[in-house]
Write a protein that holds these residues in place. Structure first.
Motif, short mmCIF file in Angstrom:
data_model
loop_
_atom_site.label_atom_id
_atom_site.label_comp_id
_atom_site.label_asym_id
_atom_site.label_seq_id
_atom_site.Cartn_x
_atom_site.Cartn_y
_atom_site.Cartn_z
N THR A 289 -21.43 -7.83 16.02
CA THR A 289 -20.35 -7.30 16.22
C THR A 289 -20.18 -6.87 17.51
O THR A 289 -21.01 -7.15 18.25
N SER A 290 -19.20 -6.29 17.96
CA SER A 290 -19.18 -6.01 19.35
C SER A 290 -19.83 -4.50 19.68
O SER A 290 -19.83 -3.92 20.81
N GLY A 291 -20.57 -3.71 18.85
CA GLY A 291 -21.55 -2.84 18.90
C GLY A 291 -22.37 -2.88 20.17
O GLY A 291 -23.19 -3.91 20.08
N TYR B 47 -10.43 -16.93 23.47
CA TYR B 47 -9.34 -16.90 22.55
C TYR B 47 -8.30 -15.91 22.56
O TYR B 47 -7.77 -15.58 21.67
N CYS B 48 -8.39 -14.79 23.64
CA CYS B 48 -8.12 -13.58 23.81
C CYS B 48 -8.30 -12.45 22.27
O CYS B 48 -7.56 -12.03 21.77
N MET B 49 -9.76 -13.04 22.00
CA MET B 49 -10.27 -12.09 20.96
C MET B 49 -11.74 -11.38 21.61
O MET B 49 -12.02 -11.82 22.66
N ASP B 50 -12.36 -10.67 20.61
CA ASP B 50 -13.43 -10.07 20.99
C ASP B 50 -14.18 -10.02 19.81
O ASP B 50 -13.75 -10.31 18.75
N LEU B 51 -15.56 -9.90 19.78
CA LEU B 51 -16.49 -9.57 18.75
C LEU B 51 -15.97 -8.36 17.76
O LEU B 51 -15.14 -7.33 18.36
N VAL B 52 -15.92 -8.60 16.54
CA VAL B 52 -15.51 -7.38 15.58
C VAL B 52 -15.57 -6.00 15.95
O VAL B 52 -17.18 -5.68 16.17
N THR B 53 -14.75 -5.40 15.75
CA THR B 53 -14.95 -3.68 15.91
C THR B 53 -14.85 -3.18 14.55
O THR B 53 -13.69 -3.31 14.18
N ILE B 54 -15.52 -2.44 14.07
CA ILE B 54 -15.61 -1.93 12.64
C ILE B 54 -15.40 -0.48 12.80
O ILE B 54 -16.08 0.37 12.69
N GLU B 55 -13.95 -0.27 12.49
CA GLU B 55 -13.52 1.00 12.78
C GLU B 55 -13.33 1.97 11.60
O GLU B 55 -13.15 3.26 11.67
N TRP C 138 -24.17 4.70 21.16
CA TRP C 138 -23.31 3.62 20.87
C TRP C 138 -22.02 3.45 20.70
O TRP C 138 -21.08 4.56 20.74
N PHE C 139 -21.39 2.41 21.54
CA PHE C 139 -19.95 2.26 21.50
C PHE C 139 -19.56 0.75 21.05
O PHE C 139 -20.34 0.25 21.17
N TRP C 140 -18.22 0.62 20.94
CA TRP C 140 -17.80 -0.79 20.39
C TRP C 140 -17.11 -1.11 22.01
O TRP C 140 -16.29 -0.70 22.63
N SER C 141 -18.03 -2.28 22.62
CA SER C 141 -17.76 -2.83 23.79
C SER C 141 -16.21 -3.41 23.64
O SER C 141 -15.54 -3.52 24.67
N ALA C 142 -15.58 -3.95 22.70
CA ALA C 142 -14.31 -4.69 22.57
C ALA C 142 -13.39 -3.58 23.11
O ALA C 142 -12.20 -4.12 23.49
N THR C 143 -13.28 -2.11 22.70
CA THR C 143 -12.43 -1.28 23.23
C THR C 143 -12.98 -0.07 23.87
O THR C 143 -12.12 0.70 24.57
#
Length: 236
Positions: free
Chosen positions: A117-119, A87-95, A141-146
């Motif tokens: 989450t994308s963590g 859907y042109c989305m990714d798992l949520v990144t909580i920044e 740890w990193f946010w895989s979406a970004t």
């Protein structure tokens, strides 16, 4: 700081095809021996018609449990990412703490036991011999979406006024604790938000990626820009 991973190579990042965990340790089972899997490419028609359940700072989100096709579905971490990516989305990144509150409110109001989450923990090929990631449970740890590194797990993240990682878990120690490794040798390499599973309120936990959970998807600027650039005239 960004983890050095070109976008096109991100499609292959799932060589990490891990299994995903459900929150409670009593849900543990032996991980399946699924073959290596890859990240999905976006599907332009699905991107144009992606669910837009709520919006935060110009970005659209949806919770899988509120969509008919996913209402009763639980997916492992990689499959959840791929469901979002189509859907042109990714798992949520909580920044930010504000975004964290939005996720917590959704979980609380819907009485959701946990979400992905994308963590992600950088414990796969390409993450070896990185002094900046050691010890991994603190700095890895990193946010895989970004592909943005998270704050050290033993510190309060920027823009937060508390540490969102739980103070307890299966081993009764602060998260992340990699508890499942002691049980069946599986690393807890993915980040889930659990709803009071350990009488600890709504909080962050490291979980083995093979467990299956509902998930929150968030717009991916990278995927939206890619689809816009390769599909002239598409309305996203």
């Amino acid at each position: 700081m960004m983890l050095a991973t070109p976008w096109l190579l991100a499609v292959f990042l799932a060589v990490v095809a891990l299994a995903s965990p459900s929150p409670a340790i009593n849900e543990i089972r032996q991980p399946s021996n699924k073959p290596g899997r890859f990240l999905s490419l976006p599907v332009p028609n699905k991107c144009a018609q992606r669910p837009k359940e709520f919006n935060y700072r110009g970005r659209n989100y949806f919770f899988s449990g509120n969509l008919p096709q996913y209402r009763n579905a639980k997916l492992d971490w990689l499959d959840a990412r791929n469901a979002c990516r189509e859907y042109c989305m990714d798992l949520v990144t909580i920044e930010t703490q504000e975004e964290n509150n939005l996720v917590f409110t959704l979980i609380q109001k819907g009485d959701v036991p946990y979400i992905w989450t994308s963590g992600r923990l950088c414990d796969f090929k390409g993450c070896e011999n990185r002094r900046d990631l050691e010890p991994k449970n603190v700095f890895g740890w990193f946010w895989s979406a970004t592909r943005q590194k998270m704050a050290p797990t033993n510190q309060v993240p920027a823009s937060f006024n508390f540490n969102p990682w739980s103070q307890t878990g299966h081993k009764k120690v602060r998260q992340p604790d990699n508890a499942e490794f002691d049980i069946n040798g599986t690393n807890e390499s993915c980040l889930a938000v659990l709803n009071n599973v350990y009488s600890d309120g709504i909080s962050w936990h490291d979980v083995a990626c093979y467990h299956e959970k509902p998930f929150i998807c968030e717009d991916s600027d990278e995927l939206l820009n890619y689809v816009a650039a390769t599909n002239r005239g598409i309305r996203l």
